[in-house]
Design an enzyme around this catalytic site. Sequence first.
Site, PDB file in Angstrom:
ATOM      1  N   ASP A  74       0.899  -1.511  -0.237  1.00 22.86           N
ATOM      2  CA  ASP A  74       0.214   0.062   0.018  1.00 22.86           C
ATOM      3  C   ASP A  74       0.464   1.297  -0.023  1.00 22.86           C
ATOM      4  O   ASP A  74       2.134   1.266   0.415  1.00 22.86           O
ATOM      5  CB  ASP A  74      -0.935   0.267   1.155  1.00 22.86           C
ATOM      6  CG  ASP A  74      -0.804  -1.079   2.192  1.00 22.86           C
ATOM      7  OD1 ASP A  74       0.736  -0.203   2.441  1.00 22.86           O
ATOM      8  OD2 ASP A  74      -1.120  -1.302   3.419  1.00 22.86           O
ATOM      9  N   ASN A 143      -7.620  -2.430  13.944  1.00 21.92           N
ATOM     10  CA  ASN A 143      -9.260  -2.745  13.776  1.00 21.92           C
ATOM     11  C   ASN A 143      -9.120  -3.956  12.891  1.00 21.92           C
ATOM     12  O   ASN A 143     -10.446  -3.817  12.815  1.00 21.92           O
ATOM     13  CB  ASN A 143      -9.620  -1.557  13.244  1.00 21.92           C
ATOM     14  CG  ASN A 143      -8.673  -0.846  12.414  1.00 21.92           C
ATOM     15  OD1 ASN A 143      -8.053  -1.922  11.809  1.00 21.92           O
ATOM     16  ND2 ASN A 143      -8.915  -0.442  11.148  1.00 21.92           N
ATOM     17  N   HIS A 145      -7.484  -4.509  10.682  1.00 22.53           N
ATOM     18  CA  HIS A 145      -6.677  -4.425   9.056  1.00 22.53           C
ATOM     19  C   HIS A 145      -5.255  -5.491   8.526  1.00 22.53           C
ATOM     20  O   HIS A 145      -4.863  -4.677   8.944  1.00 22.53           O
ATOM     21  CB  HIS A 145      -7.253  -2.423   8.334  1.00 22.53           C
ATOM     22  CG  HIS A 145      -6.121  -1.953   8.592  1.00 22.53           C
ATOM     23  ND1 HIS A 145      -5.864  -0.960   8.877  1.00 22.53           N
ATOM     24  CD2 HIS A 145      -4.384  -2.401   9.140  1.00 22.53           C
ATOM     25  CE1 HIS A 145      -4.550  -0.560   9.043  1.00 22.53           C
ATOM     26  NE2 HIS A 145      -3.878  -1.308   9.417  1.00 22.53           N
ATOM     27  N   GLU A 150      -9.778  -2.483   5.155  1.00 21.23           N
ATOM     28  CA  GLU A 150     -10.668  -1.535   6.988  1.00 21.23           C
ATOM     29  C   GLU A 150     -12.221  -2.186   6.589  1.00 21.23           C
ATOM     30  O   GLU A 150     -12.074  -3.197   5.957  1.00 21.23           O
ATOM     31  CB  GLU A 150     -11.122   0.062   6.354  1.00 21.23           C
ATOM     32  CG  GLU A 150      -9.716  -0.139   6.163  1.00 21.23           C
ATOM     33  CD  GLU A 150      -8.257   1.000   7.632  1.00 21.23           C
ATOM     34  OE1 GLU A 150      -8.722   0.024   7.877  1.00 21.23           O
ATOM     35  OE2 GLU A 150      -7.650   2.268   7.595  1.00 21.23           O
TER      36      GLU A 150
END
Length: 250
Positions: A74, A143, A145, A150
């Site tokens: 990313d 979280n 990810h 996400e």
Amino acid sequence: MKLNIKGITIFVEDDYLSMSKKSAEIVSHRIANKPNSVLGLATGSTPEGMYKELIQLYLNKKVNFDNITSFNLDEYYPINKDNKNSYAYYMNSHLFNHVNIDKDKTFIPNGKTENVDKMCKEYDQMIYDVGGIDLQILGIGNNGHIGFNEPDVDFELTTHLVKLDDKTIEANARFFANIDDVPKFAVSMGIQNIMQSKKIILMASGEGKAKIIHDMIFGKVTPNLPASILQLHNNVTILLDKKAAKLIIN
Ligand code: F6R
């Protein structure tokens, strides 16, 4: 300590340093077995130690990056590759500048492109053209990810533009002067790219990751916890320090 839970191999190492050494060892074995391996690379705090170890192994002539191709997971969007917070800058300073990798064979999503959709399609095509990723390295967000996929992710996506979760922006603000400087978007490989990798290693360290690690392994597979999809991959190794493993060992 080595565990096998639901077919996932899990190494629990004493601390961050030994976790980093273990993951560097796995990467260098993979390269020894296939010198022209295609690596999927992650950024963030977690793999920093592994990159340091890989540089050390390279200096000791234990690993050779000569024929390696790499694709990063990313990049922020928009961001210039000279920006110190860009993942392009991170990869140069944490690995590429210190080993004999051919920079022309290192790929990172272009955080400055005008045409994001076109760039994403080309990124997928390049991964496909080199025969896919042999070894994908992952961290995990608080979280759940992976990459910047996400919660509420669409498992079918390949490389795409993502709006960053508020929690991710908060977590990553530590690298920026001000939380408002954290880009609101990123370009990320999708879950499909990650799941098509032949082998995956996911690393996590510290108590803050203990709950998400527990839930990704023991919970049900759900888009609300993107990393849970890894339960369905047939070659995943998770590397943890004791703190991150707190809720899965007694
Ligand atoms: C980075 C990436 C992210 C990080 C995750 C954990 O390329 O894709 O998914 O792996 O946010 O970040 P750290 O390691 O900083 O806790």
